[in-house]
Write a protein that holds these residues in place. Structure first.
Motif, PDB file in Angstrom:
ATOM      1  N   GLU A  61      -4.260   2.746   4.487  1.00 42.76           N
ATOM      2  CA  GLU A  61      -4.909   2.941   3.184  1.00 42.76           C
ATOM      3  C   GLU A  61      -6.215   3.717   3.340  1.00 42.76           C
ATOM      4  O   GLU A  61      -6.515   4.624   2.553  1.00 42.76           O
ATOM      5  CB  GLU A  61      -5.175   1.587   2.525  1.00 42.76           C
ATOM      6  CG  GLU A  61      -3.914   0.846   2.112  1.00 42.76           C
ATOM      7  CD  GLU A  61      -4.194  -0.234   1.091  1.00 42.76           C
ATOM      8  OE1 GLU A  61      -5.176  -0.115   0.329  1.00 42.76           O
ATOM      9  OE2 GLU A  61      -3.424  -1.215   1.050  1.00 42.76           O
ATOM     10  N   ASP A  62      -6.992   3.370   4.356  1.00 38.22           N
ATOM     11  CA  ASP A  62      -8.277   4.043   4.555  1.00 38.22           C
ATOM     12  C   ASP A  62      -8.092   5.527   4.849  1.00 38.22           C
ATOM     13  O   ASP A  62      -8.889   6.371   4.395  1.00 38.22           O
ATOM     14  CB  ASP A  62      -9.057   3.385   5.702  1.00 38.22           C
ATOM     15  CG  ASP A  62      -9.510   1.972   5.358  1.00 38.22           C
ATOM     16  OD1 ASP A  62      -9.502   1.613   4.167  1.00 38.22           O
ATOM     17  OD2 ASP A  62      -9.860   1.226   6.296  1.00 38.22           O
ATOM     18  N   HIS A  63      -7.051   5.854   5.610  1.00 34.90           N
ATOM     19  CA  HIS A  63      -6.851   7.247   6.013  1.00 34.90           C
ATOM     20  C   HIS A  63      -6.244   8.087   4.886  1.00 34.90           C
ATOM     21  O   HIS A  63      -6.677   9.231   4.658  1.00 34.90           O
ATOM     22  CB  HIS A  63      -5.947   7.324   7.241  1.00 34.90           C
ATOM     23  CG  HIS A  63      -5.761   8.719   7.767  1.00 34.90           C
ATOM     24  ND1 HIS A  63      -6.677   9.332   8.591  1.00 34.90           N
ATOM     25  CD2 HIS A  63      -4.785   9.639   7.549  1.00 34.90           C
ATOM     26  CE1 HIS A  63      -6.272  10.562   8.870  1.00 34.90           C
ATOM     27  NE2 HIS A  63      -5.121  10.771   8.254  1.00 34.90           N
ATOM     28  N   LEU A  64      -5.266   7.538   4.189  1.00 33.45           N
ATOM     29  CA  LEU A  64      -4.551   8.319   3.176  1.00 33.45           C
ATOM     30  C   LEU A  64      -5.215   8.273   1.812  1.00 33.45           C
ATOM     31  O   LEU A  64      -5.065   9.202   1.017  1.00 33.45           O
ATOM     32  CB  LEU A  64      -3.102   7.831   3.060  1.00 33.45           C
ATOM     33  CG  LEU A  64      -2.257   7.877   4.340  1.00 33.45           C
ATOM     34  CD1 LEU A  64      -0.862   7.377   4.043  1.00 33.45           C
ATOM     35  CD2 LEU A  64      -2.216   9.281   4.923  1.00 33.45           C
ATOM     36  N   GLY A  65      -5.919   7.188   1.517  1.00 32.33           N
ATOM     37  CA  GLY A  65      -6.588   7.065   0.232  1.00 32.33           C
ATOM     38  C   GLY A  65      -5.605   7.084  -0.922  1.00 32.33           C
ATOM     39  O   GLY A  65      -4.493   6.554  -0.836  1.00 32.33           O
ATOM     40  N   ASP A  66      -5.996   7.730  -2.010  1.00 31.46           N
ATOM     41  CA  ASP A  66      -5.153   7.740  -3.210  1.00 31.46           C
ATOM     42  C   ASP A  66      -4.132   8.871  -3.210  1.00 31.46           C
ATOM     43  O   ASP A  66      -3.350   9.014  -4.161  1.00 31.46           O
ATOM     44  CB  ASP A  66      -6.017   7.815  -4.470  1.00 31.46           C
ATOM     45  CG  ASP A  66      -6.845   9.106  -4.547  1.00 31.46           C
ATOM     46  OD1 ASP A  66      -6.710   9.976  -3.651  1.00 31.46           O
ATOM     47  OD2 ASP A  66      -7.629   9.226  -5.508  1.00 31.46           O
ATOM     48  N   GLY A  67      -4.123   9.676  -2.146  1.00 32.24           N
ATOM     49  CA  GLY A  67      -3.141  10.755  -2.029  1.00 32.24           C
ATOM     50  C   GLY A  67      -3.524  12.045  -2.727  1.00 32.24           C
ATOM     51  O   GLY A  67      -2.769  13.024  -2.677  1.00 32.24           O
ATOM     52  N   SER A  68      -4.679  12.082  -3.348  1.00 33.40           N
ATOM     53  CA  SER A  68      -5.032  13.252  -4.164  1.00 33.40           C
ATOM     54  C   SER A  68      -5.177  14.523  -3.338  1.00 33.40           C
ATOM     55  O   SER A  68      -4.979  15.621  -3.861  1.00 33.40           O
ATOM     56  CB  SER A  68      -6.327  12.980  -4.936  1.00 33.40           C
ATOM     57  OG  SER A  68      -7.391  12.653  -4.056  1.00 33.40           O
ATOM     58  N   ARG A  69      -5.494  14.404  -2.054  1.00 36.02           N
ATOM     59  CA  ARG A  69      -5.660  15.628  -1.260  1.00 36.02           C
ATOM     60  C   ARG A  69      -4.339  16.379  -1.088  1.00 36.02           C
ATOM     61  O   ARG A  69      -4.332  17.567  -0.743  1.00 36.02           O
ATOM     62  CB  ARG A  69      -6.279  15.299   0.096  1.00 36.02           C
ATOM     63  CG  ARG A  69      -5.333  14.715   1.117  1.00 36.02           C
ATOM     64  CD  ARG A  69      -6.031  14.334   2.405  1.00 36.02           C
ATOM     65  NE  ARG A  69      -6.461  12.945   2.379  1.00 36.02           N
ATOM     66  CZ  ARG A  69      -6.769  12.255   3.475  1.00 36.02           C
ATOM     67  NH1 ARG A  69      -6.744  12.850   4.661  1.00 36.02           N
ATOM     68  NH2 ARG A  69      -7.137  11.003   3.393  1.00 36.02           N
ATOM     69  N   TRP A  70      -3.193  15.684  -1.322  1.00 33.40           N
ATOM     70  CA  TRP A  70      -1.882  16.345  -1.278  1.00 33.40           C
ATOM     71  C   TRP A  70      -1.304  16.540  -2.680  1.00 33.40           C
ATOM     72  O   TRP A  70      -0.150  16.905  -2.830  1.00 33.40           O
ATOM     73  CB  TRP A  70      -0.897  15.518  -0.436  1.00 33.40           C
ATOM     74  CG  TRP A  70      -1.351  15.334   0.969  1.00 33.40           C
ATOM     75  CD1 TRP A  70      -1.297  16.246   1.990  1.00 33.40           C
ATOM     76  CD2 TRP A  70      -1.960  14.155   1.517  1.00 33.40           C
ATOM     77  NE1 TRP A  70      -1.831  15.707   3.128  1.00 33.40           N
ATOM     78  CE2 TRP A  70      -2.249  14.423   2.870  1.00 33.40           C
ATOM     79  CE3 TRP A  70      -2.279  12.895   1.001  1.00 33.40           C
ATOM     80  CZ2 TRP A  70      -2.842  13.486   3.707  1.00 33.40           C
ATOM     81  CZ3 TRP A  70      -2.878  11.964   1.829  1.00 33.40           C
ATOM     82  CH2 TRP A  70      -3.161  12.259   3.172  1.00 33.40           C
ATOM     83  N   GLY A  71      -2.095  16.247  -3.692  1.00 35.66           N
ATOM     84  CA  GLY A  71      -1.589  16.327  -5.047  1.00 35.66           C
ATOM     85  C   GLY A  71      -0.669  15.186  -5.413  1.00 35.66           C
ATOM     86  O   GLY A  71       0.170  15.304  -6.309  1.00 35.66           O
TER      87      GLY A  71
END
Length: 223
Positions: A61-71
């Motif tokens: 969770e800490d690394h991927l976050g909410d996923g917004s960096r991949w749209g």
């Protein structure tokens, strides 16, 4: 259409890399394994992804976050204790909704184009099958035209790739707890409710350090 990535395994056969790092975050050619899936799903037009986790899951969770960096929009289904494949999916169903969803094993690497997957099902599941790798020579299932059936010694088999489209109704008779996905699929196959396709492109089950090196070699050859 939503997608779910299974990321709850401990990755015991990949120790010592997975002693302090969850297997989905193990780097493959300098990029976490799970990120290849996220990029491929985004490229195929997916927006919503559910990821389950257990072992060292907070790191995911800490690394991927909410996923917004991949749209993408990523939701998480933490398990604490692993619920195996079926139980993990069942727990995540409230996040996945009532429509068919894509399932991807987090510990594979592939060039499969997720845009090829059917958006609608005529049954309860659609499986992507691959040629049997050396470490799994007996395979799993057989493909009869577009229908998947349980394999036996008298027919040529293929290996389940860890990529599928599943209908939530596949889990209609299930209860919370740890259970495997394969028996549900075999039951659906017996009822003629599982379709499939054969993918002959690059695919690796990244379950050992040797197969991790195999993927890195493949990627190095592509550069």
């Amino acid at each position: 259409m939503k997608a779910m990535i299974l990321a709850a395994g401990k990755g015991e056969r990949m120790r010592p890399l997975t002693l302090h790092t969850p297997k989905p975050l193990v780097p493959v050619a300098d990029m976490p394994l799970i990120e290849y899936h996220l990029r491929a799903l985004a490229a195929a037009g997916f927006k919503d992804v559910v990821i389950n986790h257990a072992w060292l899951g907070q790191q995911i969770e800490d690394h991927l976050g909410d996923g917004s960096r991949w749209g993408l929009s990523i939701s998480y289904s933490p398990e604490g204790e692993p619920l195996e494949t079926g139980g993990g999916i069942f727990k995540a169903l409230p996040l996945l909704g009532d429509e068919p969803f894509v399932l991807v094993n987090g510990d594979i690497w592939t060039e499969y184009d997720f845009a090829r997957l059917p958006k609608n099902l005529n049954g309860l599941a659609h499986l992507v099958l691959v040629d049997n790798p050396d470490h799994h020579g007996k395979g799993d299932f057989c493909l009869d035209q577009s229908q998947v059936r349980d394999g036996n010694a008298d027919v040529d088999t293929l290996t389940y790739s860890g990529i599928a489209v599943l209908a939530p109704q596949l889990f209609a008779d299930c209860q919370a707890g740890a259970f495997k996905l394969a028996p549900l699929l075999r039951q659906a196959m017996a009822a003629g409710q599982v379709s499939g396709e054969h993918f002959s492109g690059h695919w690796v089950d990244v379950g050992t350090l040797e197969r991790l090196a195999e993927v890195e070699q493949l990627l190095a050859e592509r550069r």
